[in-house]
Design a protein around this motif. Structure first.
Motif, mmCIF file in Angstrom:
data_model
loop_
_atom_site.group_PDB
_atom_site.id
_atom_site.type_symbol
_atom_site.label_atom_id
_atom_site.label_comp_id
_atom_site.label_asym_id
_atom_site.label_seq_id
_atom_site.Cartn_x
_atom_site.Cartn_y
_atom_site.Cartn_z
ATOM 1 N N THR A 14 0.845 -1.179 0.000
ATOM 2 C CA THR A 14 0.000 0.000 0.000
ATOM 3 C C THR A 14 0.886 1.236 0.000
ATOM 4 O OG1 THR A 14 -1.738 -1.148 1.222
ATOM 5 C CG2 THR A 14 -1.814 1.259 1.222
ATOM 6 N N ASP A 16 1.069 5.519 0.223
ATOM 7 C CA ASP A 16 0.352 6.735 0.625
ATOM 8 C C ASP A 16 0.523 7.768 -0.476
ATOM 9 O OD1 ASP A 16 -0.517 5.779 3.110
ATOM 10 O OD2 ASP A 16 1.441 6.213 4.002
ATOM 11 N N ARG A 20 -3.871 9.672 0.792
ATOM 12 C CA ARG A 20 -4.790 8.550 0.630
ATOM 13 C C ARG A 20 -4.002 7.252 0.462
ATOM 14 N NH1 ARG A 20 -9.211 9.823 -3.871
ATOM 15 N NH2 ARG A 20 -10.061 7.924 -2.917
ATOM 16 N N HIS A 21 -4.623 6.139 0.842
ATOM 17 C CA HIS A 21 -3.981 4.842 0.701
ATOM 18 C C HIS A 21 -4.309 4.251 -0.670
ATOM 19 C CE1 HIS A 21 -2.720 4.949 4.807
ATOM 20 N NE2 HIS A 21 -3.958 4.893 5.297
#
Length: 275
Positions: A14, A16, A20-21
């Motif tokens: 994931t 950033d 937002r992810h």
């Protein structure tokens, strides 16, 4: 089948992005067997390059583990692992230093990993050039003097200099014309057989993959959706993402046209339409 050289176990990544992810990989489990050419295919944004970056240590996984010969790959790779796992990138013009002569580019890994005696390294560079189909006249040339196909051969020679066990090939022929592409693919196959190499071949082009791969793993939006032997994958693809990639293959032969039309007819039938 041989023991896995590289194991990818429930790996996710994931990023950033602007607060937002962004999920790039989602619980990927996969084994790369020693000696095979394993293709990773998928559309743009499917997670192929993210996986390659995790394998070479450019990024760390958010969860899960990558193992080399059964041992977890550390976040900070020692020189021995950097030597064992090499990458040939899509664009050799950006991968090679434009200010460095070809001889220096190929010799650099020999110096970094202290391979061969100093006096023997120049001869080793010449041998590496010969292995990829180039002669000693290229030693003093710079990257700007070479064609795309010649540059990719230099990039392959530089990867071979480390005497690796695994080479990641990230879209290695996508920037080349069809004739040069065929020559580079033939060279890669020859080198794999002669050196006992393992390839992880990353591509969006199933026509290329069909010519080189033993097994194929299909990625779709960060997930591994299908893995099969290359012949089985083309004969009976299970996932819609695989079918889309097959339908996108440029038609060259009558057999390929029949394959494409069959999958299109099956897709339309599932959607309740007439072809």
């Amino acid at each position: 089948m041989s023991a896995p050289l590289l194991s990818i176990e429930a790996v996710g990544k994931t990023f950033d992005v602007a607060g937002r992810h962004a999920r790039a990989l989602d619980s990927v489990t996969l084994e790369i067997v020693a000696g095979e050419c394993h293709a990773i295919v998928g559309e743009s944004g499917s997670g192929k390059t993210t996986l390659a970056n995790l394998i070479i240590g450019l990024h760390a996984p958010t969860e899960g583990v990558l193992k080399w010969k059964g041992e977890a790959l550390p976040a900070q790779r020692p020189l021995a692992l950097k030597r064992a796992i090499q990458i040939v990138q899509q664009n050799p013009r950006s991968a090679l230093n434009p200010r460095r002569q070809i001889a220096a580019s190929i010799r650099l890994p020999l110096d970094v990993h202290t391979l061969y005696a100093r006096r023997a390294r120049e001869g080793r560079v010449i041998l590496l050039l010969e292995e990829v189909g180039l002669d000693a006249s290229f030693l003093s040339r710079s990257p700007r003097d070479l064609s795309g196909g010649q540059l990719q051969r230099v990039a392959i020679a530089r990867a071979l200099a480390c005497e690796p066990e695994l080479i990641l090939l990230d879209e290695p022929t996508s920037s080349l014309d069809v004739l040069v592409q065929a020559r580079v693919l033939k060279l890669l196959d020859k080198l794999r057989r002669e050196h006992g190499l393992t390839y992880l071949f990353i591509s969006h082009d199933l026509a290329v993959v069909r010519a080189v791969a033993d097994r194929v793993s299909v990625f779709d939006r960060g997930r591994l959706v299908e893995t099969a032997g290359v012949e089985a994958l083309f004969a009976a693809p299970r996932h819609e993402a695989t079918r889309r990639l097959i339908e996108a293959i440029p038609v060259v032969t009558e057999a390929e046209a029949e394959l494409r039309d069959r999958f299109r007819a099956e897709t339309l039938s599932k959607e309740g339409q007439s072809p």
